[in-house]
Design a protein around this motif. Structure first.
Motif, PDB file in Angstrom:
ATOM      1  N   PHE A 222      19.433 -31.811 -20.381  1.00  0.00           N
ATOM      2  CA  PHE A 222      20.667 -30.795 -19.770  1.00  0.00           C
ATOM      3  C   PHE A 222      22.103 -30.504 -20.522  1.00  0.00           C
ATOM      4  N   SER A 223      22.639 -29.262 -20.568  1.00  0.00           N
ATOM      5  CA  SER A 223      23.749 -29.629 -20.967  1.00  0.00           C
ATOM      6  C   SER A 223      24.686 -28.211 -20.010  1.00  0.00           C
ATOM      7  N   LEU A 224      25.430 -28.198 -19.862  1.00  0.00           N
ATOM      8  CA  LEU A 224      26.010 -26.731 -19.443  1.00  0.00           C
ATOM      9  C   LEU A 224      27.450 -26.140 -20.295  1.00  0.00           C
ATOM     10  N   LEU A 225      26.750 -24.930 -20.256  1.00  0.00           N
ATOM     11  CA  LEU A 225      27.718 -23.834 -21.061  1.00  0.00           C
ATOM     12  C   LEU A 225      28.789 -23.198 -20.184  1.00  0.00           C
ATOM     13  N   TYR A 226      30.079 -22.710 -20.281  1.00  0.00           N
ATOM     14  CA  TYR A 226      30.920 -22.038 -19.818  1.00  0.00           C
ATOM     15  C   TYR A 226      31.242 -21.066 -20.432  1.00  0.00           C
ATOM     16  N   ILE A 227      31.102 -19.320 -20.318  1.00  0.00           N
ATOM     17  CA  ILE A 227      30.994 -18.493 -20.719  1.00  0.00           C
ATOM     18  C   ILE A 227      32.476 -17.525 -20.677  1.00  0.00           C
ATOM     19  N   SER A 228      33.410 -17.484 -21.332  1.00  0.00           N
ATOM     20  CA  SER A 228      34.906 -16.458 -20.346  1.00  0.00           C
ATOM     21  C   SER A 228      33.949 -14.592 -20.293  1.00  0.00           C
ATOM     22  N   GLU A 229      34.213 -14.275 -19.574  1.00  0.00           N
ATOM     23  CA  GLU A 229      33.557 -12.835 -19.522  1.00  0.00           C
ATOM     24  C   GLU A 229      33.804 -11.639 -20.925  1.00  0.00           C
ATOM     25  N   GLN A 230      34.843 -11.994 -21.517  1.00  0.00           N
ATOM     26  CA  GLN A 230      34.798 -11.214 -23.060  1.00  0.00           C
ATOM     27  C   GLN A 230      34.518 -11.193 -23.618  1.00  0.00           C
ATOM     28  N   TRP A 231      33.431 -12.680 -24.009  1.00  0.00           N
ATOM     29  CA  TRP A 231      32.673 -13.434 -24.577  1.00  0.00           C
ATOM     30  C   TRP A 231      31.265 -12.987 -24.290  1.00  0.00           C
ATOM     31  N   ARG A 232      30.976 -12.442 -22.747  1.00  0.00           N
ATOM     32  CA  ARG A 232      29.408 -12.574 -21.913  1.00  0.00           C
ATOM     33  C   ARG A 232      28.779 -10.799 -22.741  1.00  0.00           C
ATOM     34  N   ASP A 233      28.919 -10.561 -23.766  1.00  0.00           N
ATOM     35  CA  ASP A 233      28.204  -9.702 -24.269  1.00  0.00           C
ATOM     36  C   ASP A 233      27.547  -9.966 -25.658  1.00  0.00           C
ATOM     37  N   SER A 234      27.973 -11.233 -25.845  1.00  0.00           N
ATOM     38  CA  SER A 234      28.221 -11.769 -27.810  1.00  0.00           C
ATOM     39  C   SER A 234      26.229 -12.195 -27.832  1.00  0.00           C
ATOM     40  N   ARG A 235      25.677 -11.710 -29.129  1.00  0.00           N
ATOM     41  CA  ARG A 235      24.470 -12.206 -29.259  1.00  0.00           C
ATOM     42  C   ARG A 235      23.997 -13.687 -28.955  1.00  0.00           C
ATOM     43  N   PRO A 236      23.744 -14.049 -27.981  1.00  0.00           N
ATOM     44  CA  PRO A 236      22.981 -15.653 -27.490  1.00  0.00           C
ATOM     45  C   PRO A 236      22.284 -16.082 -29.210  1.00  0.00           C
ATOM     46  N   LEU A 237      22.164 -17.243 -29.015  1.00  0.00           N
ATOM     47  CA  LEU A 237      21.331 -18.156 -30.045  1.00  0.00           C
ATOM     48  C   LEU A 237      20.385 -17.833 -30.440  1.00  0.00           C
ATOM     49  N   GLU A 238      19.047 -17.440 -29.245  1.00  0.00           N
ATOM     50  CA  GLU A 238      17.569 -17.164 -28.871  1.00  0.00           C
ATOM     51  C   GLU A 238      17.985 -15.740 -28.610  1.00  0.00           C
ATOM     52  N   GLU A 239      16.151 -15.817 -28.519  1.00  0.00           N
ATOM     53  CA  GLU A 239      16.050 -14.239 -27.541  1.00  0.00           C
ATOM     54  C   GLU A 239      14.626 -14.488 -26.078  1.00  0.00           C
ATOM     55  N   THR A 240      15.439 -15.410 -25.305  1.00  0.00           N
ATOM     56  CA  THR A 240      14.645 -15.893 -24.352  1.00  0.00           C
ATOM     57  C   THR A 240      13.757 -14.302 -23.292  1.00  0.00           C
ATOM     58  N   TRP A 241      12.617 -14.442 -23.040  1.00  0.00           N
ATOM     59  CA  TRP A 241      12.149 -13.103 -22.590  1.00  0.00           C
ATOM     60  C   TRP A 241      12.785 -13.470 -21.428  1.00  0.00           C
ATOM     61  N   LEU A 242      13.147 -15.211 -20.513  1.00  0.00           N
ATOM     62  CA  LEU A 242      13.312 -15.180 -19.223  1.00  0.00           C
ATOM     63  C   LEU A 242      15.232 -15.041 -19.161  1.00  0.00           C
ATOM     64  N   ALA A 243      15.705 -14.184 -19.726  1.00  0.00           N
ATOM     65  CA  ALA A 243      16.640 -13.330 -19.950  1.00  0.00           C
ATOM     66  C   ALA A 243      16.830 -12.171 -20.126  1.00  0.00           C
ATOM     67  N   ARG A 244      15.607 -11.115 -19.865  1.00  0.00           N
ATOM     68  CA  ARG A 244      15.687  -9.651 -20.012  1.00  0.00           C
ATOM     69  C   ARG A 244      15.798  -9.611 -18.650  1.00  0.00           C
ATOM     70  N   GLU A 245      16.051  -8.674 -17.809  1.00  0.00           N
ATOM     71  CA  GLU A 245      16.068  -8.074 -16.769  1.00  0.00           C
ATOM     72  C   GLU A 245      14.617  -8.169 -15.622  1.00  0.00           C
ATOM     73  N   ASN A 246      14.004  -7.585 -16.580  1.00  0.00           N
ATOM     74  CA  ASN A 246      12.503  -7.682 -16.010  1.00  0.00           C
ATOM     75  C   ASN A 246      11.836  -9.049 -16.486  1.00  0.00           C
ATOM     76  N   ALA A 247      12.203  -9.939 -16.113  1.00  0.00           N
ATOM     77  CA  ALA A 247      11.561 -11.191 -16.946  1.00  0.00           C
ATOM     78  C   ALA A 247      11.114 -11.874 -14.791  1.00  0.00           C
ATOM     79  N   GLU A 248      11.192 -11.683 -13.990  1.00  0.00           N
ATOM     80  CA  GLU A 248      11.063 -12.260 -12.532  1.00  0.00           C
ATOM     81  C   GLU A 248       9.808 -10.811 -12.119  1.00  0.00           C
ATOM     82  N   ASP A 249       9.572  -9.933 -13.279  1.00  0.00           N
ATOM     83  CA  ASP A 249       8.371  -9.294 -12.812  1.00  0.00           C
ATOM     84  C   ASP A 249       6.851  -9.883 -13.592  1.00  0.00           C
ATOM     85  N   PHE A 250       6.368 -10.939 -13.681  1.00  0.00           N
ATOM     86  CA  PHE A 250       4.978 -11.285 -14.591  1.00  0.00           C
ATOM     87  C   PHE A 250       4.075 -10.024 -15.179  1.00  0.00           C
ATOM     88  N   THR A 251       4.024  -9.265 -13.884  1.00  0.00           N
ATOM     89  CA  THR A 251       3.221  -7.968 -14.378  1.00  0.00           C
ATOM     90  C   THR A 251       3.730  -7.464 -15.590  1.00  0.00           C
TER      91      THR A 251
END
Ligand code: PLP
Length: 385
Positions: A222-251
Motif C-alpha cells: 500500500f502506498s499513497l499518491l497525491y496529485i495536484s489539481e493541475q495534473w488530475r486530467d493526465s493519462r493514468p498508468l493503467e485503465e482500471t474499470w473501477l475508476a470509471r464513473e459507472n463502476a459502482e453499477d455492476f450490472t
C-alpha cells in the motif's frame, strides 16, 4: 517550542519483550489493530456472498479522507497505489508529453531506485537529460538542490529526506524555487510521511508519493499518491474499470464509460480495495491521526537525541542537529572500528541497519526504556572490542 512527548506505545504493537527494533526506515512493525482488521479481511474472502458492491470502494474513500485530515490537501487528490515505483511512474507518464530534447530532470545522488528508474526511462524516450545533485560536503541538501535550479530544469524529483541517513531536505523552500522556475515538483516522501510534519498545502507538490510500510505503519503493498489539481486530467498508468464513473453499477459495466471518476481516482491501482491490505492501512492512519504527526516527531526526536549523544561519546560522527530529521538519523562509524556492528547487535536481538558507512537508527513509538538501555549498553560494550 515545547516538545510534545508521547509515552511508549508498546501495548499497541505485537513485539516480544526481548526485541529492540530500531529499523522502521526499513520496515515498521504493524499495529495489533491493523493485524486484527487484516485477519478479518482474510476471512471475508471465504464468504464472498457477504461482500457488497460498496466494499470495492469504501476503504479507498476512507483512506483519502484520513490522508487529507492528516496531511491536508483535498481528499479527492489522493490515489491508492501499491508502491513508490508505481507512483513515480505515474508522475513520469503524466509529465513525459511535456518534455523535449535537452530538458533536464533533477535527481539527488544515491536516491532510492524507485525515484530514479522511471526518470531514466522517460529521459531515454524524450532525449531529456538527468542532472544529479552530488552529496554536499557541508550536509546541506536543500542549498545543494536549490543552487542547481535554473530554467533548463523542467522536473525536480527529490525525497523528503535522504533515505540512507535521514538528512533533512526542506521541501517548502525547494517548492518555492520550483514554482518560480515553473519546474514540476515531484516528491518521494516515503522516509518522512507520518513521522514528521508535512502539509500538502504548505509544500504544494505537483506529485507526492509515499510507501506505506515504513513511517505510515501500513501493510506492505500500500502506498499513497497525491496529485495536484493541475495534473488530475493526465493519462493514468493503467485503465482500471473501477475508476470509471459507472463502476459502482455492476450490472452496467459493459456500457464502457470513457469518463473517469473525479479527482485523482483515475490514478488508483486496479483492484484497489484489497481486503487483505486496505483495512490495515485504515487502522494505521486512524492511529497516526489520533497520536498526531508532530507528537510522533517530537517523541521520536527525544529518543534519537538520547541515542545520538551516546553515539557521539563513543566516537561516532553525526550530522548537525539542523540537518537531521526528528525520527531517523545516520551515524558514521569511528574509523578505528572494523567489526560488524549491525550483525553483533542483531545477535542480541537489537535491530538497526547500515547504509554505506552509516548506521541508521529509526525507532517508532513501540520503543521503551528497556529497549533504549539495551541498545546504549550494548553499543558501549561492543565498541570496547
Ligand atoms: C526513499 C524510498 N522510496 C521508496 C522505497 C520503496 O519503494 P517501492 O515502494 O517502489 O518498493 C523505499 C524503501 O526503502 C525508500 O527508502
Amino acid at each position: 517550542m515545547k516538545m510534545k512527548n508521547l509515552s511508549s506505545q508498546r501495548h499497541l504493537f505485537d513485539i516480544p519483550d526481548n526485541i529492540a527494533y530500531f529499523n522502521c526506515a526499513y520496515n515498521s512493525p504493524q499495529l495489533i489493530e491493523s493485524k486484527s482488521r487484516l485477519l478479518s479481511g482474510v476471512e471475508a474472502k471465504c464468504h464472498p456472498w457477504e461482500r457488497t458492491a460498496s466494499s470495492f470502494f469504501e476503504d479507498a474513500e476512507t483512506i483519502r479522507q484520513l490522508s487529507a485530515n492528516i496531511f491536508s490537501g483535498n481528499a479527492d487528490g489522493y490515489a491508492i497505489i501499491p508502491s513508490v515505483s508505481y507512483g513515480i511512474s505515474t508522475a513520469a507518464r503524466a509529465i513525459e508529453p511535456n518534455l523535449k530534447t535537452g530538458d533536464q530532470i533533477l535527481l539527488i545522488a544515491e536516491e532510492f531506485p524507485s525515484n530514479v528508474l522511471p526518470w531514466r526511462r522517460v529521459a531515454k524516450e524524450t532525449c531529456a537529460d538527468i542532472i544529479t545533485v552530488q552529496t554536499p560536503n557541508d550536509g546541506n541538501w536543500t542549498q545543494a538542490i536549490i543552487s542547481k535550479l535554473d530554467k533548463g530544469i523542467k522536473v525536480v524529483a527529490v525525497s523528503s529526506c535522504h533515505w540512507t541517513n535521514g538528512a533533512n531536505i526542506d521541501l517548502i523552500e525547494i517548492g518555492k524555487a520550483c514554482r518560480d522556475l515553473n519546474s514540476v515538483f515531484v516528491i518521494d516522501a516515503t522516509q518522512t510521511l507520518g513521522a514528521m510534519p508535512l502539509l500538502i498545502e504548505e509544500v504544494k507538490p505537483d506529485f507526492l508519493v509515499a510507501a506505506g510500510y515504513k513511517w505510515l505503519l501500513c501493510p506492505y503493498g500500500f502506498s499513497l499518491l497525491y496529485i495536484s489539481e493541475q495534473w488530475r486530467d493526465s493519462r493514468p498508468l493503467e485503465e482500471t474499470w473501477l475508476a470509471r464513473e459507472n463502476a459502482e453499477d455492476f450490472t452496467a459495466l459493459v456500457k464502457y464509460s470513457d469518463n473517469y471518476m473525479n479527482g485523482s481516482r483515475r490514478f488508483d491501482v486496479g483492484e484497489k480495495c484489497t481486503s487483505t491490505i486496505l483495512p490495515g492501512a485504515v487502522a494505521a492512519l486512524e492511529q497516526i491521526k489520533s497520536w498526531g504527526v508532530s507528537e510522533i516527531a517530537d517523541s521520536l526526536s527525544i529518543i534519537n537525541k538520547r541515542i545520538g549523544s551516546h553515539l557521539e561519546q563513543l566516537g561516532f560522527q553525526l550530522p548537525k542537529d539542523s540537518q537531521r530529521c526528528p525520527h531517523m538519523f545516520g551515524a558514521l562509524l569511528p574509523s578505528h572500528y572494523k567489526g560488524n556492528l549491525v550483525g553483533e547487535l542483531k545477535a542480541k536481538n537489537i535491530f538497526i541497519s547500515q547504509r554505506g558507512n552509516s548506521l541508521r537508527f529509526a525507532p517508532h513509538l513501540h520503543i521503551n526504556e528497556t529497549d533504549l538501555d539495551r541498545l546504549l549498553n550494548t553499543l558501549t560494550e561492543l565498541m570496547k572490542k
